[in-house]
Design a protein around this motif. Structure first.
Motif, PDB file in Angstrom:
ATOM      1  N   GLY A 102     -12.667 -20.195 -14.594  1.00 37.12           N
ATOM      2  CA  GLY A 102     -11.739 -21.321 -14.579  1.00 37.12           C
ATOM      3  C   GLY A 102     -10.609 -21.166 -13.585  1.00 37.12           C
ATOM      4  N   GLN A 103      -9.382 -21.343 -14.096  1.00 33.05           N
ATOM      5  CA  GLN A 103      -8.210 -21.396 -13.212  1.00 33.05           C
ATOM      6  C   GLN A 103      -7.973 -20.085 -12.459  1.00 33.05           C
ATOM      7  OE1 GLN A 103      -6.956 -24.320 -12.655  1.00 33.05           O
ATOM      8  NE2 GLN A 103      -8.429 -25.028 -14.146  1.00 33.05           N
ATOM      9  N   LEU A 104      -8.537 -18.983 -12.915  1.00 24.63           N
ATOM     10  CA  LEU A 104      -8.332 -17.716 -12.209  1.00 24.63           C
ATOM     11  C   LEU A 104      -8.857 -17.784 -10.780  1.00 24.63           C
ATOM     12  CD1 LEU A 104      -9.104 -15.041 -14.929  1.00 24.63           C
ATOM     13  CD2 LEU A 104      -6.927 -15.494 -13.813  1.00 24.63           C
ATOM     14  N   TRP A 105      -9.816 -18.667 -10.565  1.00 26.14           N
ATOM     15  CA  TRP A 105     -10.373 -18.787  -9.212  1.00 26.14           C
ATOM     16  C   TRP A 105      -9.334 -19.240  -8.200  1.00 26.14           C
ATOM     17  CZ3 TRP A 105     -14.155 -16.273  -7.465  1.00 26.14           C
ATOM     18  CH2 TRP A 105     -15.248 -15.956  -8.277  1.00 26.14           C
TER      19      TRP A 105
ATOM     20  N   GLY B  80       1.459  -5.193  17.712  1.00 25.65           N
ATOM     21  CA  GLY B  80       2.756  -5.846  17.571  1.00 25.65           C
ATOM     22  C   GLY B  80       3.140  -6.131  16.138  1.00 25.65           C
ATOM     23  N   ILE B  81       2.357  -5.657  15.185  1.00 24.60           N
ATOM     24  CA  ILE B  81       2.620  -5.935  13.776  1.00 24.60           C
ATOM     25  C   ILE B  81       2.757  -4.606  13.042  1.00 24.60           C
ATOM     26  CG2 ILE B  81       1.757  -7.061  11.686  1.00 24.60           C
ATOM     27  CD1 ILE B  81       2.186  -9.001  13.993  1.00 24.60           C
ATOM     28  N   GLU B  82       3.759  -4.486  12.188  1.00 22.59           N
ATOM     29  CA  GLU B  82       3.929  -3.222  11.461  1.00 22.59           C
ATOM     30  C   GLU B  82       3.124  -3.180  10.169  1.00 22.59           C
ATOM     31  OE1 GLU B  82       7.988  -2.209  10.945  1.00 22.59           O
ATOM     32  OE2 GLU B  82       8.221  -1.621  13.050  1.00 22.59           O
ATOM     33  N   ASN B  83       3.152  -4.283   9.427  1.00 18.69           N
ATOM     34  CA  ASN B  83       2.405  -4.326   8.174  1.00 18.69           C
ATOM     35  C   ASN B  83       1.293  -5.358   8.270  1.00 18.69           C
ATOM     36  OD1 ASN B  83       1.433  -4.627   5.585  1.00 18.69           O
ATOM     37  ND2 ASN B  83       3.424  -4.250   4.630  1.00 18.69           N
ATOM     38  N   THR B  84       0.121  -4.887   8.725  1.00 16.19           N
ATOM     39  CA  THR B  84      -0.984  -5.801   8.983  1.00 16.19           C
ATOM     40  C   THR B  84      -1.440  -6.534   7.731  1.00 16.19           C
ATOM     41  OG1 THR B  84      -1.678  -4.223  10.628  1.00 16.19           O
ATOM     42  CG2 THR B  84      -3.252  -5.927  10.048  1.00 16.19           C
ATOM     43  N   ILE B  85      -1.498  -5.807   6.595  1.00 14.82           N
ATOM     44  CA  ILE B  85      -2.008  -6.430   5.364  1.00 14.82           C
ATOM     45  C   ILE B  85      -1.132  -7.608   4.976  1.00 14.82           C
ATOM     46  CG2 ILE B  85      -2.494  -6.063   2.923  1.00 14.82           C
ATOM     47  CD1 ILE B  85      -3.148  -3.175   3.601  1.00 14.82           C
ATOM     48  N   ALA B  86       0.175  -7.364   4.889  1.00 13.25           N
ATOM     49  CA  ALA B  86       1.081  -8.437   4.487  1.00 13.25           C
ATOM     50  C   ALA B  86       1.035  -9.585   5.484  1.00 13.25           C
ATOM     51  CB  ALA B  86       2.500  -7.901   4.372  1.00 13.25           C
ATOM     52  N   PHE B  87       0.930  -9.240   6.768  1.00 11.02           N
ATOM     53  CA  PHE B  87       0.900 -10.249   7.825  1.00 11.02           C
ATOM     54  C   PHE B  87      -0.294 -11.183   7.656  1.00 11.02           C
ATOM     55  CE2 PHE B  87      -0.461 -11.689  12.010  1.00 11.02           C
ATOM     56  CZ  PHE B  87       0.720 -12.162  12.552  1.00 11.02           C
ATOM     57  N   ILE B  88      -1.483 -10.573   7.477  1.00 10.71           N
ATOM     58  CA  ILE B  88      -2.696 -11.390   7.366  1.00 10.71           C
ATOM     59  C   ILE B  88      -2.728 -12.154   6.042  1.00 10.71           C
ATOM     60  CG2 ILE B  88      -5.213 -11.299   7.214  1.00 10.71           C
ATOM     61  CD1 ILE B  88      -5.226  -9.159   9.318  1.00 10.71           C
ATOM     62  N   VAL B  89      -2.320 -11.494   4.957  1.00  7.66           N
ATOM     63  CA  VAL B  89      -2.328 -12.177   3.652  1.00  7.66           C
ATOM     64  C   VAL B  89      -1.438 -13.415   3.698  1.00  7.66           C
ATOM     65  CG1 VAL B  89      -1.537 -11.971   1.256  1.00  7.66           C
ATOM     66  CG2 VAL B  89      -2.988 -10.208   2.240  1.00  7.66           C
TER      67      VAL B  89
ATOM     68  N   MET C  11      -7.467 -14.586  -2.394  1.00 11.20           N
ATOM     69  CA  MET C  11      -7.376 -13.133  -2.262  1.00 11.20           C
ATOM     70  C   MET C  11      -8.602 -12.575  -1.568  1.00 11.20           C
ATOM     71  SD  MET C  11      -5.686 -12.248  -5.917  1.00 11.20           S
ATOM     72  CE  MET C  11      -6.096 -10.542  -6.054  1.00 11.20           C
ATOM     73  N   MET C  12      -9.775 -13.073  -1.974  1.00  9.33           N
ATOM     74  CA  MET C  12     -11.007 -12.577  -1.360  1.00  9.33           C
ATOM     75  C   MET C  12     -11.079 -13.005   0.094  1.00  9.33           C
ATOM     76  SD  MET C  12     -13.350 -13.227  -4.630  1.00  9.33           S
ATOM     77  CE  MET C  12     -14.956 -12.948  -4.003  1.00  9.33           C
TER      78      MET C  12
ATOM     79  N   PRO D 213       1.130 -20.545  -8.018  1.00 11.49           N
ATOM     80  CA  PRO D 213       0.830 -19.182  -8.486  1.00 11.49           C
ATOM     81  C   PRO D 213       0.325 -18.279  -7.367  1.00 11.49           C
ATOM     82  CG  PRO D 213      -0.609 -20.820  -9.531  1.00 11.49           C
ATOM     83  CD  PRO D 213       0.375 -21.574  -8.725  1.00 11.49           C
ATOM     84  N   ALA D 214      -0.365 -18.871  -6.381  1.00 10.95           N
ATOM     85  CA  ALA D 214      -0.893 -18.056  -5.283  1.00 10.95           C
ATOM     86  C   ALA D 214       0.244 -17.442  -4.468  1.00 10.95           C
ATOM     87  CB  ALA D 214      -1.798 -18.904  -4.385  1.00 10.95           C
ATOM     88  N   VAL D 215       1.361 -18.164  -4.340  1.00  5.57           N
ATOM     89  CA  VAL D 215       2.489 -17.641  -3.569  1.00  5.57           C
ATOM     90  C   VAL D 215       3.058 -16.386  -4.244  1.00  5.57           C
ATOM     91  CG1 VAL D 215       4.876 -18.093  -2.919  1.00  5.57           C
ATOM     92  CG2 VAL D 215       3.126 -19.775  -2.433  1.00  5.57           C
ATOM     93  N   VAL D 216       3.095 -16.404  -5.569  1.00 11.16           N
ATOM     94  CA  VAL D 216       3.589 -15.240  -6.299  1.00 11.16           C
ATOM     95  C   VAL D 216       2.685 -14.037  -6.002  1.00 11.16           C
ATOM     96  CG1 VAL D 216       4.057 -14.282  -8.575  1.00 11.16           C
ATOM     97  CG2 VAL D 216       4.575 -16.694  -8.092  1.00 11.16           C
TER      98      VAL D 216
END
Lengths: 289, 315
Positions: free
Chosen positions: B77-80, B106-115, B86-87, B166-169
């Motif tokens: 359900g809503q968890l999707w 040019g990016i220090e935190n790639t994960i946060a940047f891409i997410v 995320m996936m 909720p996705a922003v959180v």
């Protein structure tokens, strides 16, 4: 971009040469339809006559795909209808399948824009049909909210009338299930209940009564009478001549997008019955070869 | 002689059509006397806006119902609404961040940047799609009830915003946690995290404007619907969702276009609020640009949509 779009719906001049100009009635009018034309686009249309029995080689098929058959076809569903309706009238619309009855009703309700001609109404008409559900993934409760709000009711009014709507539609527990789980009769009842909740000046019913059971038919007749008594106008499209004769004070017969008769229910229905009987004979004769 | 022609001779008779019309001048005077309004005519802008404003609870109910119905047919359900982005982000992080390494320059935190980029762009993309389908997927409603049609694109985008909430959180949490990885730059919580909200608000207004444009164009030319995914793909690469525009497109003479086009501006704003990237400092210029784009697209989009009002539902 705007200029180019208008071209799609142009009407041929010869179609617009209507008949004699008659005097328009002018008292107690609730609806005035003048020379209404409705055209709509159909995508992926096939050339008429290319039925399954029509065998062609692949080369022929390729050659036939020339400019001669455009991918978009126009259907002229209503071709010049003129009439006026008064307050307190209930008008039945009859005609064979595909004669343009439902399209006429939609155009009068302002849901399909006319290609030519004008429609004037006293207030926003409310149309209810049974062919479509509102939103099939949502529950009846959500659909009541959406439908009633779309009709222009406020949230407070919807909350007040919610129980009334559920009772009228006689849904019981089903109101909490998605609409796709409903039987066609339930869907029709819910739509009727939602549309009737707004007490419209002009109520249009598209075959709704055909699907309901006897109890529902009685209820909807009572609703129609109450609309008419409050000086509203009721339109009813139906294939049941009995229903039409019972409920209507005037009947329009639409054939191939044109009005062929307009008048007393007895007279028009009588002539229509004769036509239907003749059509049956004709079909039989054709079947025999 | 064919069989058809033979039978046609004895076809049942229909009375001849009543060929009649009213005189237009008489119709006009009769309409005036009885207080009748013409139908199928586009309402004036003022009246239209007023009508739209009076339908705000309709918009709200419609948006929430839609957001809810979205994942109703699944077990989770809503968890999707949280799992899908995320996936989606995980795939881009692995491919572009770690394997191809384009997300690192040019990016220090790639994960946060891409997410951040993927979550925000996804919202924009889905909003445009929702707008594009808003008339055609709701034909049932359009053909049975009369209401200002602008309700549909607005509700479509609003429903995406409800899903985004909720996705922003989740996005903020992932960004923060990723800062603790040894190879990634720290993400600190500052007061300007709060600016994420107005940044998303501007993106929402801009997306609604785009949804208006798409709604009208797709309603009139359904073929355009097939082009949207491809245009979106191009937009994604031209907006620096997974890499730094400055680093990869800045070398071209047209690089500034990619940098200051609306989607890139909003991605910049969200990143400058949420991340600690030295390449993405707070910038007043970008904020003004973001406000400008939002107003231009919302106003133009709305006017374009309104100009087609009387034609929706014809097909």
């Amino acid at each position: 971009m705007t200029e180019a779009e208008e071209v799609d719906f142009e009407i041929d001049p010869e179609d617009l040469e209507g008949g004699p100009v008659v005097a328009a009635p002018s008292d107690h009018l609730s609806l005035l339809v003048n020379d209404l034309h409705v055209t709509y686009r159909v995508f992926g249309a096939k050339k008429v006559g290319h039925g399954p029995g029509d065998k062609q080689g692949p080369l022929q098929k390729l050659l036939r795909r020339g400019a001669r058959q455009p991918p978009v076809r126009e259907v002229k569903a209503v071709r010049g209808i003129t009439f006026a309706a008064k307050h307190g009238e209930s008008i039945g619309i009859i005609g064979v399948n595909g004669s343009g009855k439902s399209t006429l009703l939609r155009a009068i309700a302002g849901l399909i824009p006319p290609a030519a001609g004008t429609v004037h109404v006293a207030s926003s008409p409310s149309l209810l049909g049974v062919n479509a559900v509102l939103m099939k993934d949502l529950t009846g409760e959500r659909n009541i909210m959406i439908g009633a709000l779309a009709l222009g009711l406020t949230t407070k009014e919807v909350e007040e009338r919610y129980q009334e709507i559920v009772d009228f539609a006689d849904l019981g527990e089903f109101v909490n299930l998605p609409m796709k789980a409903y039987s066609s009769g339930m869907g029709a009842r819910l739509r009727f209940a939602i549309s009737a909740s707004a007490v419209p000046d002009i109520l249009m019913i598209d075959e709704a009564l055909a699907t309901g059971d006897a109890a529902f038919r009685a209820k909807s007749k009572a609703k129609m009478d109450s609309v008419r008594e409050s000086a509203g106008t009721v339109f009813l499209v139906s294939h049941s001549l009995g229903t039409i004769q019972n409920m209507c004070s005037r009947v329009l017969w639409v054939h191939e997008g044109k009005l062929v008769m307009d008048g007393d229910p007895e007279e028009v229905c009588g002539r229509y019955k004769q036509f239907v009987a003749e059509s049956k004979e004709h079909a039989k004769a054709k079947a025999k070869g | 002689m064919t069989v058809g022609e033979e039978v046609r001779g004895e076809a049942p008779l229909v009375p001849p059509p009543l060929e009649r019309t009213f005189d237009q001048a008489e119709v006009d005077s009769a309409a005036r006397e009885n207080g009748l309004e013409p139908i199928g005519v586009r309402p004036h802008l003022g009246a239209y806006l007023k009508d739209l404003w009076s339908r705000r609870s309709f918009i709200k109910v419609m948006a929430i119902s839609k957001a809810y119905a979205e994942n109703q047919n699944t077990y989770l359900g809503q968890l999707w609404t949280l799992f899908s982005p995320m996936m989606n982000a995980a795939v881009y992080v692995v491919i572009f961040g770690f394997i191809l390494q384009v997300g690192r320059a040019g990016i220090e935190n790639t994960i946060a940047f891409i997410v951040c980029g993927v979550f925000m762009f996804r919202f924009f993309e889905r909003s445009v799609m929702a707008g594009a389908h808003s008339i055609n997927k709701n034909l049932n409603l359009v053909r049975s009830v009369k209401f200002p049609r602008a309700v549909l694109p607005i509700a479509g985008v609003l429903s995406e915003l409800a899903i985004l909430g909720p996705a922003v959180v989740v996005m903020a949490v992932i960004s923060y946690v990723s800062g603790f990885l040894p190879f990634a730059g720290k993400v600190t919580i500052d007061w300007y995290w709060l600016l994420t909200i107005p940044a998303i608000g501007l993106l929402w207004i801009f997306s609604t404007g785009c949804a208006f444009l798409m709604a009208r164009w797709v309603a009139i030319t359904p073929d355009l619907d097939n082009l949207i995914p491809h245009v979106m793909r191009v937009m994604m690469y031209a907006s620096g969702v997974i890499f730094s525009i400055d680093r990869y497109l800045g070398q071209f003479s047209w690089g500034w276009i990619a940098q200051y086009q609306p989607v890139a501006v909003y991605l910049y704003l969200v990143r400058s609020c949420l991340l600690n990237e030295p390449a993405y400092p707070q910038s007043l210029f970008m904020w003004l640009l973001g406000i400008g784009w939002a107003i231009v697209f919302a106003v133009v989009g709305f006017l374009v949509f309104w100009r087609g009002e009387e034609r929706y539902g014809r097909d």
